[in-house]
Design an enzyme around this catalytic site. Sequence first.
Site, short mmCIF file in Angstrom:
data_model
loop_
_atom_site.label_atom_id
_atom_site.label_comp_id
_atom_site.label_asym_id
_atom_site.label_seq_id
_atom_site.Cartn_x
_atom_site.Cartn_y
_atom_site.Cartn_z
CE LYS A 1 -2.48 1.62 3.69
NZ LYS A 1 -2.44 3.08 3.81
CG ASP B 1 -5.06 4.44 1.49
OD1 ASP B 1 -6.20 4.84 1.16
OD2 ASP B 1 -4.71 4.27 2.67
CE LYS C 1 -8.13 6.59 3.93
NZ LYS C 1 -6.69 6.26 3.94
CG HIS D 1 -14.32 13.61 -0.73
ND1 HIS D 1 -14.57 13.73 0.61
CD2 HIS D 1 -15.45 13.98 -1.36
CE1 HIS D 1 -15.81 14.17 0.79
NE2 HIS D 1 -16.35 14.34 -0.39
CG ASP D 2 -12.39 17.14 -6.49
OD1 ASP D 2 -13.30 17.90 -6.88
OD2 ASP D 2 -11.22 17.50 -6.32
N PRO E 1 -17.53 14.30 -9.35
CG PRO E 1 -19.72 13.42 -9.49
CD PRO E 1 -18.96 14.66 -9.09
CB THR F 1 -10.98 4.53 12.49
OG1 THR F 1 -9.72 4.77 11.89
CG2 THR F 1 -11.65 3.34 11.84
NE ARG G 1 -0.57 -2.40 15.82
CZ ARG G 1 -0.74 -1.81 14.62
NH1 ARG G 1 -1.20 -2.51 13.60
NH2 ARG G 1 -0.45 -0.53 14.46
N GLY H 1 0.86 -2.37 8.80
CA GLY H 1 1.99 -1.45 8.68
C GLY H 1 3.06 -1.75 9.72
NE ARG H 2 1.76 2.16 13.31
CZ ARG H 2 0.88 2.98 13.88
NH1 ARG H 2 1.31 3.91 14.73
NH2 ARG H 2 -0.39 2.88 13.61
O1 C5P Z 1 0.93 0.61 11.19
P1 C5P Z 1 -0.49 0.15 11.06
O2 C5P Z 1 -0.63 -1.35 10.93
O3 C5P Z 1 -1.38 0.72 12.14
O4 C5P Z 1 -0.94 0.76 9.68
C1 C5P Z 1 -2.24 0.68 9.21
C2 C5P Z 1 -2.35 1.35 7.87
O5 C5P Z 1 -3.73 1.39 7.54
C3 C5P Z 1 -1.85 2.78 7.82
O6 C5P Z 1 -1.34 3.02 6.51
C4 C5P Z 1 -3.09 3.60 8.08
O7 C5P Z 1 -3.04 4.86 7.48
C5 C5P Z 1 -4.16 2.74 7.42
N1 C5P Z 1 -5.50 2.93 7.97
C6 C5P Z 1 -5.82 2.74 9.31
N2 C5P Z 1 -7.09 2.93 9.77
C7 C5P Z 1 -8.03 3.31 8.93
C8 C5P Z 1 -7.76 3.51 7.59
C9 C5P Z 1 -6.46 3.30 7.15
O8 C5P Z 1 -4.95 2.38 10.10
N3 C5P Z 1 -9.26 3.46 9.39
#
Ligand code: C5P
Length: 234
Positions: free
Chosen positions: A32, A59, A61, A63-64, A66, A123, A184, A213-214
């Site tokens: 991503k 990614d 996102k 938004h504008d 159509p 979120t 996680r 990600g992390r």
């Molecule tokens: O590091 P981590 O696993 O938290 O990364 C999650 C990824 O998903 C990040 O790129 C974050 O921007 C994205 N993301 C998120 N929550 C959302 C939408 C996207 O964590 N609601």
Amino acid sequence: MRNPIIVALDVPDASRALQLARSVAPHVGAFKVGKELFVSTGPDIIRELRATGAAVFLDLKFHDIPNTVAKAVAAATRLDVQMLTIHCSGGSAMMRAAEESAQRAAQELGRTAPLVLGVTVLTSMDGAALAELGVEADPAGQVRRLALMAAASGLRGLVCSPLELPMLRPLLPDAMQLVTPGIRSGSDPTDDQKRTLNARDAMATGASWLVIGRPIYAAPDPAAAAQQILESLR
Ligand code: C5P
């Protein structure tokens, strides 16, 4: 089994992104590219990732209006990404324009259309933040409303939090792909994620893809971390 792990390349420069991508590629299904990496490196990062054979999720996102979103989606399709995001709150006409544009641009190129994913309610937003915008529904109600609108507008996928999976999966057509961040395992730091699920439970609850990600890129050995998550799914 299709590998459902999408690694978020949330790193600021192309060399780190490519190094990370090469090291974890054997254990993951896609990468991503988000706003930071795309804005700092431009579309070259997509071309370089695609040259390794990896699938790419852009990614940004969108938004504008159509017409503008349709053109951005066509440009992303020409860049040969496999998934991209738009905001459902742009409305049903915008969502339809995005999906139609992906299909049309892909057809012109003789390619499979990228999966256009709708983002419902960020979120980071709670009931008070929605009320400030004049949205009276609570976050779950608004997610439900936007998800149904997305399905009715022809979108084939949504981004949702793991805790939204039990509500959304039964509500939506089986073919709707649900892409879920906030993954996680018990031993991972939760970082800034408040509502998480482990990879196996997220898949069992109806996720189609997991954005991670992390727990992968910040691990001492990202390839081993990715492999371990993949094994947890088998
Ligand atoms: O590091 P981590 O696993 O938290 O990364 C999650 C990824 O998903 C990040 O790129 C974050 O921007 C994205 N993301 C998120 N929550 C959302 C939408 C996207 O964590 N609601």
